[in-house]
Design a protein around this motif. Structure first.
Motif, PDB file in Angstrom:
ATOM      1  N   SER A 635     -12.476 -25.193 -99.817  1.00  0.00           N
ATOM      2  CA  SER A 635     -11.155 -25.422 -99.205  1.00  0.00           C
ATOM      3  C   SER A 635     -10.183 -24.327 -99.604  1.00  0.00           C
ATOM      4  N   ALA A 636     -10.241 -23.909-100.881  1.00  0.00           N
ATOM      5  CA  ALA A 636      -9.317 -22.873-101.360  1.00  0.00           C
ATOM      6  C   ALA A 636      -9.543 -21.575-100.575  1.00  0.00           C
ATOM      7  N   LYS A 637     -10.842 -21.257-100.341  1.00  0.00           N
ATOM      8  CA  LYS A 637     -11.148 -20.005 -99.631  1.00  0.00           C
ATOM      9  C   LYS A 637     -10.692 -20.091 -98.175  1.00  0.00           C
ATOM     10  N   ALA A 638     -10.947 -21.269 -97.577  1.00  0.00           N
ATOM     11  CA  ALA A 638     -10.536 -21.448 -96.189  1.00  0.00           C
ATOM     12  C   ALA A 638      -9.007 -21.327 -96.096  1.00  0.00           C
ATOM     13  N   GLY A 639      -8.304 -21.934 -97.066  1.00  0.00           N
ATOM     14  CA  GLY A 639      -6.838 -21.878 -97.099  1.00  0.00           C
ATOM     15  C   GLY A 639      -6.366 -20.443 -97.232  1.00  0.00           C
ATOM     16  N   TYR A 640      -7.041 -19.668 -98.070  1.00  0.00           N
ATOM     17  CA  TYR A 640      -6.683 -18.264 -98.300  1.00  0.00           C
ATOM     18  C   TYR A 640      -6.784 -17.498 -96.983  1.00  0.00           C
ATOM     19  N   SER A 641      -7.900 -17.698 -96.277  1.00  0.00           N
ATOM     20  CA  SER A 641      -8.089 -17.003 -95.005  1.00  0.00           C
ATOM     21  C   SER A 641      -7.007 -17.411 -94.014  1.00  0.00           C
ATOM     22  N   TYR A 642      -6.670 -18.703 -94.014  1.00  0.00           N
ATOM     23  CA  TYR A 642      -5.627 -19.169 -93.090  1.00  0.00           C
ATOM     24  C   TYR A 642      -4.316 -18.444 -93.405  1.00  0.00           C
ATOM     25  N   VAL A 643      -3.992 -18.364 -94.690  1.00  0.00           N
ATOM     26  CA  VAL A 643      -2.732 -17.725 -95.074  1.00  0.00           C
ATOM     27  C   VAL A 643      -2.728 -16.254 -94.652  1.00  0.00           C
ATOM     28  N   ARG A 644      -3.914 -15.584 -94.850  1.00  0.00           N
ATOM     29  CA  ARG A 644      -3.994 -14.177 -94.451  1.00  0.00           C
ATOM     30  C   ARG A 644      -3.765 -14.029 -92.949  1.00  0.00           C
ATOM     31  N   ALA A 645      -4.399 -14.898 -92.198  1.00  0.00           N
ATOM     32  CA  ALA A 645      -4.307 -14.805 -90.746  1.00  0.00           C
ATOM     33  C   ALA A 645      -2.904 -15.155 -90.235  1.00  0.00           C
ATOM     34  N   ASN A 646      -2.178 -15.987 -90.987  1.00  0.00           N
ATOM     35  CA  ASN A 646      -0.869 -16.446 -90.512  1.00  0.00           C
ATOM     36  C   ASN A 646       0.282 -15.950 -91.384  1.00  0.00           C
ATOM     37  N   ALA A 647       0.019 -14.882 -92.136  1.00  0.00           N
ATOM     38  CA  ALA A 647       1.018 -14.370 -93.086  1.00  0.00           C
ATOM     39  C   ALA A 647       2.368 -14.125 -92.405  1.00  0.00           C
ATOM     40  N   PHE A 648       2.290 -13.587 -91.199  1.00  0.00           N
ATOM     41  CA  PHE A 648       3.555 -13.240 -90.505  1.00  0.00           C
ATOM     42  C   PHE A 648       4.430 -14.469 -90.278  1.00  0.00           C
ATOM     43  N   LYS A 649       3.804 -15.626 -90.064  1.00  0.00           N
ATOM     44  CA  LYS A 649       4.564 -16.842 -89.786  1.00  0.00           C
ATOM     45  C   LYS A 649       5.456 -17.220 -90.958  1.00  0.00           C
ATOM     46  N   LYS A 673     -12.903 -35.113-109.861  1.00  0.00           N
ATOM     47  CA  LYS A 673     -12.600 -35.320-108.440  1.00  0.00           C
ATOM     48  C   LYS A 673     -13.042 -34.105-107.626  1.00  0.00           C
ATOM     49  N   ASP A 674     -13.414 -34.361-106.436  1.00  0.00           N
ATOM     50  CA  ASP A 674     -13.806 -33.278-105.550  1.00  0.00           C
ATOM     51  C   ASP A 674     -13.681 -33.803-104.133  1.00  0.00           C
ATOM     52  N   GLY A 675     -13.602 -32.924-103.179  1.00  0.00           N
ATOM     53  CA  GLY A 675     -13.530 -33.355-101.795  1.00  0.00           C
ATOM     54  C   GLY A 675     -12.653 -32.419-101.000  1.00  0.00           C
ATOM     55  N   PRO A 676     -12.775 -32.525 -99.683  1.00  0.00           N
ATOM     56  CA  PRO A 676     -12.058 -31.567 -98.830  1.00  0.00           C
ATOM     57  C   PRO A 676     -10.571 -31.879 -98.687  1.00  0.00           C
ATOM     58  N   SER A 677     -10.135 -33.081 -99.144  1.00  0.00           N
ATOM     59  CA  SER A 677      -8.766 -33.488 -98.820  1.00  0.00           C
ATOM     60  C   SER A 677      -7.699 -32.740 -99.615  1.00  0.00           C
ATOM     61  N   ALA A 678      -8.140 -31.811-100.488  1.00  0.00           N
ATOM     62  CA  ALA A 678      -7.141 -31.020-101.227  1.00  0.00           C
ATOM     63  C   ALA A 678      -6.732 -29.772-100.444  1.00  0.00           C
ATOM     64  N   GLY A 679      -7.273 -29.594 -99.237  1.00  0.00           N
ATOM     65  CA  GLY A 679      -6.987 -28.399 -98.428  1.00  0.00           C
ATOM     66  C   GLY A 679      -5.506 -28.109 -98.274  1.00  0.00           C
ATOM     67  N   VAL A 680      -4.739 -29.115 -97.808  1.00  0.00           N
ATOM     68  CA  VAL A 680      -3.304 -28.884 -97.578  1.00  0.00           C
ATOM     69  C   VAL A 680      -2.583 -28.541 -98.879  1.00  0.00           C
ATOM     70  N   THR A 681      -2.998 -29.138 -99.948  1.00  0.00           N
ATOM     71  CA  THR A 681      -2.355 -28.909-101.247  1.00  0.00           C
ATOM     72  C   THR A 681      -2.530 -27.451-101.664  1.00  0.00           C
ATOM     73  N   MET A 682      -3.734 -26.918-101.486  1.00  0.00           N
ATOM     74  CA  MET A 682      -4.030 -25.527-101.868  1.00  0.00           C
ATOM     75  C   MET A 682      -3.186 -24.555-101.038  1.00  0.00           C
ATOM     76  N   ILE A 683      -3.147 -24.794 -99.727  1.00  0.00           N
ATOM     77  CA  ILE A 683      -2.377 -23.888 -98.866  1.00  0.00           C
ATOM     78  C   ILE A 683      -0.901 -23.919 -99.271  1.00  0.00           C
ATOM     79  N   THR A 684      -0.372 -25.119 -99.498  1.00  0.00           N
ATOM     80  CA  THR A 684       1.043 -25.239 -99.863  1.00  0.00           C
ATOM     81  C   THR A 684       1.319 -24.459-101.150  1.00  0.00           C
ATOM     82  N   ALA A 685       0.419 -24.599-102.123  1.00  0.00           N
ATOM     83  CA  ALA A 685       0.626 -23.911-103.395  1.00  0.00           C
ATOM     84  C   ALA A 685       0.598 -22.394-103.193  1.00  0.00           C
TER      85      ALA A 685
END
Ligand code: ADP
Length: 785
Positions: A635-649, A673-685
């Motif tokens: 999730s952290a890696k996916a979030g990182y890629s999202y941030v890179r792709a949407n940096a301008f926003k 704990k583990d699971g995909p539901s921390a995705g939004v938390t990682m991106i926000t951070a």
């Protein structure tokens, strides 16, 4: 040589001979012989003994008597009852009748003394003697008679003639043969003849022995078996076991008749009974037969309880025994209503899914109570082998039926409520997948003829009401899941736990300890204290344990301090249970950059999941530390890629992936704990760290993300909201698609939390980050309740 003669009384011997140097005793009955003996006693005690040619002649004449005999010395005479006399004589010397003198009143003869003709060939004699020695020793060994002093007396004898006579006197031979030996005067010839006779005798003896051993072996074996059998019989009789065996067989016969078994089991039982009859009481087979019969007889082939599907009564029982669980109760009531109308029990199997201790087992028990059915439980946790479900074949040593049949025996009726616990904890291995066997058990098309390997009989499971339980759904085999209707039993809020403790657990535990509320009472604060400080779980199992522990301590106090009653307060609890065991994580108290409160679902319920991120000058590395499972790393890696792709926003330097390092850290918590539901938390951070915008401290969030920034639904919303509430936040951002699940959240919590539903990452960031200076478009599809 001068011929010397003696006039001597004669006694004819019947069936025997006497050699010189031989001592012999015999009985004399014939009148003439007695008179001869008396005469001998008067004259020097000498008598001439000679054999009759045919022993049965009573009054022998000259022609019936051999010529050569032995002059003997009468040593002893003994009068026997009647007219006969026992006489002991010793042979002195060979003699030959030269003339019959008198015939009346006894026979007297002129006896010529005859002597051995000694050999001139000493060596030849010695050789003969040696050979005879050997043969005689063998003869003694083979012979059934014993000759205690024979070899001894031979050792003393040096003179060959005498030696020959002594050996001859010991041999058991026909009188004629002995007479032949007596008549040979040439010592060499006598030795030769004796050796010949001995050899011949030895052959005969050997053959005799051989035949004897064979016959004896045969007889021995038969005798031994007979003897042993008789012994066993005697022991059994002594112990009364023979009777016991018969008694047991009769008992089985009666039981089989009484059991009113269906045709197939009855045939099998009778077959086994016959086997038991033919095998001994203590043989291994008899044990196998008996335990098989016991199994057949113990199973409820025909027994069933009468159903009582009374919906209002069921509702009453459920409410009485369980607090809350409204959905579950309602769903079960519907299920029962359908059963009542359709009258068949076919249909999906209920599967209660939820964390441990939430009452899955006990609600199933309540269903059994409400229906008036027997209850039986079987845990599938750790079952790996198909044989555990279906049993081992009878040919295995110590085989027993599988767990299903075992449970049916316990149930005692063919229509019990059968709880299959922890169906998610089975696993298959090379010995076969237990899930396959379980499929057959649960399949209403097949379970009317469930076949256990041990029983080798069809058992009807179609009348059984199966309910299964599981902690989670993802490890339940797909094919099994398809046959079940899932009812979720989620964890309890503190308020719910409070009610359960007060109204159910405390009364139950007091009763178990032989107490009641006149002796031990719990203040409301004490109950909350136990729940908040000494348990951390979704269910109430450890709450139950802690309450039991408090009761025990209170009883001890009553006994020690002679108190009549104890009112348990919060301070009592702290004293009884020791230092506070758990405190809930609290959310941040001020807004900070890069610090976000996530929410996670664990085995023990919902928890907060703080995530920290910081951005620093660097070369574009993404560092992940702390307690991150594999899914969270993804999730952290996916979030990182999202941030890179949407940096301008978000006004982020588009080259941040080259000149900034980002470090994400998830602090170690007490529960993994583990699971995909921390995705939004990682991106926000990450966005907060890269933009330097603070995160609202009163917001918690949960949601899975995609690379394109969509927010996907998550599980365990109720538990997560509870955790957020406990941590002190007032706003919670959740995926749009989870909106329907908010219905399950208790009103007490719902009233105190603001829910924000997000469908995209932008929605999350908008509500979580301060200073709304975002670039680009934001979809305002969010709403609040
Ligand atoms: P599970 O099968 O879900 O692991 P159990 O059925 O064994 O849990 O429940 C543990 C204990 O908690 C039982 O003694 C049960 O009676 C009690 N319990 C759980 N939920 C409730 C409830 N809603 N009301 C009353 N007692 C409950």
């Amino acid at each position: 040589m001068d011929k010397t003669t003696k006039l001597l009384p004669l006694i004819p011997l019947r069936g025997m001979n006497i050699f010189p140097y031989m001592v012999l005793h015999f009985d004399v009955g014939r009148e003439k012989s007695i008179l001869a003996l008396e005469n001998a006693m008067l004259n020097n005690q000498e008598i001439f003994l000679v054999s009759q040619k045919v022993s049965k002649i009573e009054e022998p004449e000259e022609k019936d008597i051999y010529e050569i005999g032995t002059i003997c010395n009468v040593k002893q005479i003994l009068k026997l009852p009647g007219d006969s006399i026992r006489v002991l004589v010793e042979g002195m010397q060979r003699g030959k009748i030269s003339e019959y003198k008198d015939k009346e009143p006894f026979v007297s003869v002129e006896v010529e003394l005859i002597y051995d003709e000694q050999s001139t060939d000493d060596k030849k004699c010695k050789a003969y003697i040696r050979l005879i020695d050997k043969a005689f020793e063998e003869y003694i060994n083979l012979s059934v008679n014993s000759f205690p002093d024979a070899l001894f007396s031979l050792e003393e004898t040096e003179e060959p003639g005498r030696y020959c006579d002594i050996v001859s006197s010991y041999l058991i031979l026909k009188p004629q043969t002995k007479q032949e030996l007596l008549e040979i005067l040439d010592v060499t010839k006598r030795l030769e003849k004796l050796l010949l006779i001995l050899k011949n005798e030895l052959e005969v003896l050997k053959i005799e022995k051989k035949i004897g051993t064979k016959v004896k072996d045969k007889i021995d074996k038969i005798q031994k078996e007979y003897y042993l059998r008789e012994q066993v019989k005697a022991i059994q009789e002594e112990l009364g076991e023979d009777d016991e065996n018969k008694k047991e067989i009769i008992e089985y016969e009666i039981k089989i008749k009484k059991a009113k078994l269906p045709k197939e089991p009855k045939e099998k039982a009778n077959y086994e009974l016959n086997r038991l009859k033919s095998s001994g009481n203590y043989s291994a087979e008899s044990g196998v037969s008996k335990s098989y019969l016991d199994w057949i007889l113990a199973l409820p082939w025909n027994k069933s309880t009468k159903d009582n599907i009374d919906i209002s009564k069921a509702r009453e029982v459920f409410d009485k025994e369980h607090y809350g669980l409204e959905d579950v109760k309602e769903r079960i009531i519907e299920y029962l209503a359908v059963k009542k109308i359709s009258k068949t029990l076919k249909g999906p199997i209920l599967c209660l899914v939820g964390p441990p201790g939430v009452g899955k087992t006990s609600i199933a028990k309540s269903v059994a109570n409400a229906l008036n059915r027997n209850f039986v439980r079987m845990s599938l946790g750790g079952v790996k082998d198909e044989a555990e479900i279906r049993g081992h074949r009878k040919t295995y040593v110590g085989a027993i039926p599988g767990r299903i049949i075992y449970a049916m025996k316990q149930a005692g009726s063919k229509n019990p409520l059968f709880l299959l616990d922890e169906i998610d904890k089975m696993s298959g291995d090379i010995k076969g997948d237990p899930a396959d066997a379980l499929l057959e058990v649960l399949d209403s098309e097949q379970n009317a003829s469930f076949r256990d390997h041990y029983l080798e009989l069809d058992f009807d499971l179609s009348k059984v009401l199966f309910i299964t339980t599981a902690n989670k759904l993802d490890t339940i085999p797909r094919a099994l899941l398809d046959r079940m209707e899932v009812i979720e039993v989620s964890g309890y809020t503190s308020e719910e736990k409070f009610h359960i403790a007060k109204n159910h657990i405390i009364p139950k535990m007091l009763k178990e300890h032989n107490m009641d509320d006149s002796k031990i009472t719990f203040s409301d604060n004490s109950i909350t204290c136990i729940i908040e400080n000494y348990t951390r779980e979704s269910g109430v199992r450890s709450l139950e344990r802690q309450i039991a522990s408090v009761i025990r301590k209170a009883i001890t106090e009553m006994v020690e301090k002679n108190k009549k009653s104890v009112n348990v307060t919060a301070s009592h609890v702290k004293r009884y249970l020791g230092a506070v065991m758990f405190t809930y994580d609290k959310a941040e108290t001020e807004d900070k950059v890069g610090v976000v409160t996530g929410l996670a679902w664990t085995e023990v319920g919902g928890v907060t999941l703080p995530v920290e991120a910081s951005a620093m000058e660097g070369t574009g590395k993404l560092e992940l530390t702390g307690q991150l499972g594999d899914v969270m790393k993804e999730s952290a890696k996916a979030g990182y890629s999202y941030v890179r792709a949407n940096a301008f926003k978000y006004n982020i330097d588009k080259d941040f992936y080259k000149n900034k390092d980002i470090h994400i850290h998830v602090p170690e918590g007490s529960v993994p704990k583990d699971g995909p539901s921390a995705g939004v938390t990682m991106i926000t951070a990450m966005v907060s760290a890269l933009t330097n915008r603070k995160v609202r401290h009163n917001v918690a969030m949960t949601g899975e993300i995609t690379l394109t920034g969509r927010v996907l639904p998550i599980g365990g919303l109720k538990e997560k909201s509870l955790a957020a509430y406990r941590a002190g936040v007032d706003t919670i951002i959740i995926p749009c698609e989870n909106e329907k699940d908010t219905e399950k959240i208790p009103k007490s919590i719902k009233d105190k939390l603001k829910f924000i539903f997000a469908s995209k990452v932008e929605n999350v960031l908008e509500h979580a980050l301060l200073e709304n200076t975002l670039n680009g478009e934001i979809n305002n599809g969010d709403k609040t309740i």
